[in-house]
Design an enzyme around this catalytic site. Structure first.
Site, short mmCIF file in Angstrom:
data_model
loop_
_atom_site.label_atom_id
_atom_site.label_comp_id
_atom_site.label_asym_id
_atom_site.label_seq_id
_atom_site.Cartn_x
_atom_site.Cartn_y
_atom_site.Cartn_z
CB THR A 1 -0.93 0.01 1.23
OG1 THR A 1 -0.15 -0.14 2.42
CG2 THR A 1 -1.94 -1.09 1.15
CE LYS B 1 1.10 -3.28 3.34
NZ LYS B 1 0.01 -2.52 4.06
CB THR C 1 -1.98 -4.24 7.14
OG1 THR C 1 -3.25 -4.01 7.71
CG2 THR C 1 -1.77 -5.71 6.89
CD GLU D 1 4.19 6.50 7.75
OE1 GLU D 1 4.24 7.10 8.82
OE2 GLU D 1 3.15 6.06 7.26
CB THR E 1 -9.73 10.63 7.45
OG1 THR E 1 -10.06 11.63 8.39
CG2 THR E 1 -8.78 9.65 8.09
#
Lengths: 436, 436
Positions: free
Chosen positions: A154, A180, A191, A277, A436
């Site tokens: 993702t 991943k 995830t 990240e 979001t």
């Protein structure tokens, strides 16, 4: 020391596996989002799943399935929607997905395992998924590992894949894996997924035990931001197509297989930690002198997960005080007079007391470890796509060149490792600015 | 509902206490760095200390002292050097400090308790400390609370102080407190200190039990960056100078005193959380429906400590998914079908499923809570000094206006709270750019 070699081919390197990854229209970006892994024959299957009490439907589904039957033929993984916090309808969607795969492959639906990653609270786009299943089945290939690795990610910056081979008698045995996971650029995309294929023949109980131990020494020993996901899944198949003798109890052969399985999982776990990240380097914490392995790992994880240690490493600051403080609060008893801390080869603290050391050399050591800070920042910032052009040797170099923090807490004989990444401005930027 | 009122005076509001804070030359900055709190008479003393296995000499000293004797007359606190990881010499320094205070006050050295905060691995500057002790004794005053509160801080942006008063029979009983702590701008200054004075008469065992429970509901329920210190100390004195009847067992009077003690500790704890590095708002997480209070607090702390939740709040993003995920991984079993999440008055999730909600209103709620984002950024960035000009009403407004996250995890009757702050760019900046 390692009794194996790295080979190409990822999850299709072991015999008797095919895989594929396609763009089925589940991700809004239009990027690949549907992966399928198939074994030619029913394979022994083991799994390790999230311990969160908020779980995705696919996790419940796999747990029930593997309790009833320790084998499988296929793993379907979608990216885009996590199918977590989707209630009863999410459960029905999971069952329908498995049935659609079973029908397309002409196998029992009980032989299909599932994994999802994406936005929590969103149902899978079932129309797109069902339309995609015949296509991903048609795309199955013995060289399909990279396609599958690309379709399960993702927010990852790079694909994560590995395959190792060893000899058992005069025949090769192979284990491959894809994974991943990174920190969370997208909200709700927390995830970590990993799929492992193996062509050895091994008993279900032993395979599950090996996988659980390997997970503790790899995926359960990394920390990016401390947030466990609703969807975390590690599934491993062993299909016996190496035609080597069945391994049914611990012994030399079993130990060899477990060591290789652990190495596969550790490579994937380190690749995930390195892909955190905004990270500029991989941090490996090695703890020795503990009473047992779990205690050692606990101390290692606490250090690797400390925001203060992580930001000091990002600042290239050899701050032994933060390392000592993190070790002390790990919940593992030790005498502080026994504490010893090294950064690379540089001794910072011994017998619980700070030593004079060459701060410049220590800082240089930290800088050098992040020398290949060629993380594609634009991709991080815009979060538009994944950089699938980063070649395997670059990824390997990033993983094989970590900042090493060594800590000894006493005279015990046990040791343990954990991995993390540094904490940079970009972590906050990415996680705060996304709305979001 | 609260059976008390806020009064001025801090730790010298209760009868029979004097305190002082001076610049003794321990901090390189020349700012106040030596505080002394003295009770006119021997006071019942209780303490709660760091559970880290790497501890400062003063923590060992206080633990031993309070085990031998549940009372004290004085607390000396220095800022500048933590006296942690300083080995046997650090222990000798602690003893010498206590003896110097005892001599200056003409009391037994066993009646002196100690606390230190500052750089780990550094011995206290004993010459400066010993020269300072007669001066701080000379400065003792019944209005010396603010001076003491200013001398115990290191990287705090504001002083932290409170006093409450209640009536027992026809006589007032008072509890005052001062505290220091924030995230860590300076490396190795990870300390949370709090000193509480009370003029009630209470038995030692009961006072220690009350303090331990109050600590669990306050200082142990805040999270700034998850790093526990080598020096964390909470010390509470009760000297009986209110001339109210001695409280020796639980009952209405004891409950009243404990509730007020808890309120003092909670105010100080929230002030610490709000003062986190780079923080723009206080976050209060309220968990209900748990089987016991500890479980509720555990869930609340996990949410308040989640880097993803913290950065979402900084981004003013009503990201319920991150809240649900953090609740799920807290290690407290619950049925996800029972999960309910509110942000302020806005219901985000019910029965484990996301609800449609007014995202703009939710984001506005988050923005309004940080409306007073008047944190003196320059001070954070330059870390030159503390902003002692921020008046109490501003601090109170910041604390009394938190972002409230309410989570219900089931039908249990227990609830718990935790407090944290948001995670901003400045946290990383401050912690990465400072070089040891």
């Amino acid at each position: 020391m390692a009794d194996w070699q790295e080979i190409s081919g990822g999850i299709t390197a072991p015999r008797g596996y095919r895989s594929a990854g396609i763009a089925a229209g589940l991700k809004p970006s239009g990027l690949p989002d549907l992966a399928l892994i198939v074994s030619d024959v029913e394979a022994i299957a083991a799994g390790v799943f999230t311990i969160s009490h908020v779980k995705a439907a696919c996790v419940d589904y796999c747990r029930q399935s593997l309790q009833a039957k320790h084998s499988a033929r296929a793993i379907l993984c979608n990216a885009g929607q996590a199918n977590a916090a989707t209630g009863h309808q999410g459960w029905l969607d999971a069952i329908e997905s498995a049935m659609a795969v079973a029908q397309a492959l002409n196998i029992p639906s009980e032989s299909v395992l599932l994994a999802s990653t994406g936005v929590i609270g969103q149902r899978i786009r079932m129309d797109a998924l069902k339309a995609g299943i015949p296509k991903v089945v048609a795309a199955l290939s013995e060289t399909g590992s990279d396609a599958a690795a690309g379709a399960i990610i993702t927010t990852d910056l790079v694909r994560k894949s590995i395959a190792l081979e060893t000899m058992m008698g005069d025949r090769p045995v192979r284990i491959g894996g894809i994974a991943k996971g990174s920190g969370m650029i997208h909200p709700n995309m927390a995830t970590m997924l990993a799929f492992v294929t193996c062509d050895a023949a091994v008993s279900p109980t032993l395979w599950q035990q090996m996988l659980s131990r390997a997970a503790d020494r790899s995926f359960n020993s990394i920390t990016v931001d401390g947030d466990t996901s609703t969807n975390d899944s590690l599934i491993a198949l062993a299909n016996g197509q190496s035609r080597t003798p069945a391994i049914t109890e611990m012994g030399a052969e079993a130990e060899k297989l477990e060591a290789m399985l652990t190495a596969v999982c550790q490579h994937l776990a380190k690749a995930i930690a390195r892909d955190g990240e905004g990270a500029t380097c991989l941090i490996e914490v090695q703890v020795t002198g503990a009473q047992d392995e779990q205690a050692a790992r606990q101390v290692a994880k606490t250090i690797a997960g400390s925001s203060l240690v992580k930001s000091a490493i990002f600042g290239r600051d050899p701050n032994w005080g933060r390392i000592a403080a993190a070790a002390g609060r790990a919940g593992v008893p030790f005498e502080q007079e026994n504490l010893k801390i090294k950064l690379g080869d540089i001794l910072l603290m011994e017998n619980g007391q700070p030593l004079p050391f060459d701060k410049k050399a220590a800082s240089e050591y930290l800088k050098q470890a992040a020398a290949d800070a060629s993380v594609p920042k634009d991709l991080v910032a815009t979060n538009m796509s994944n950089d699938l052009s980063v070649d395997r040797s670059t990824i390997k170099q990033r993983i094989d060149n970590p900042v090493i923090i060594s800590v000894s807490i006493g005279n015990g004989s046990s040791s343990g490792k954990a991995w993390g990444c540094d904490l940079s401005y970009d972590y906050v930027k990415i996680n705060a600015e996304y709305t979001t």
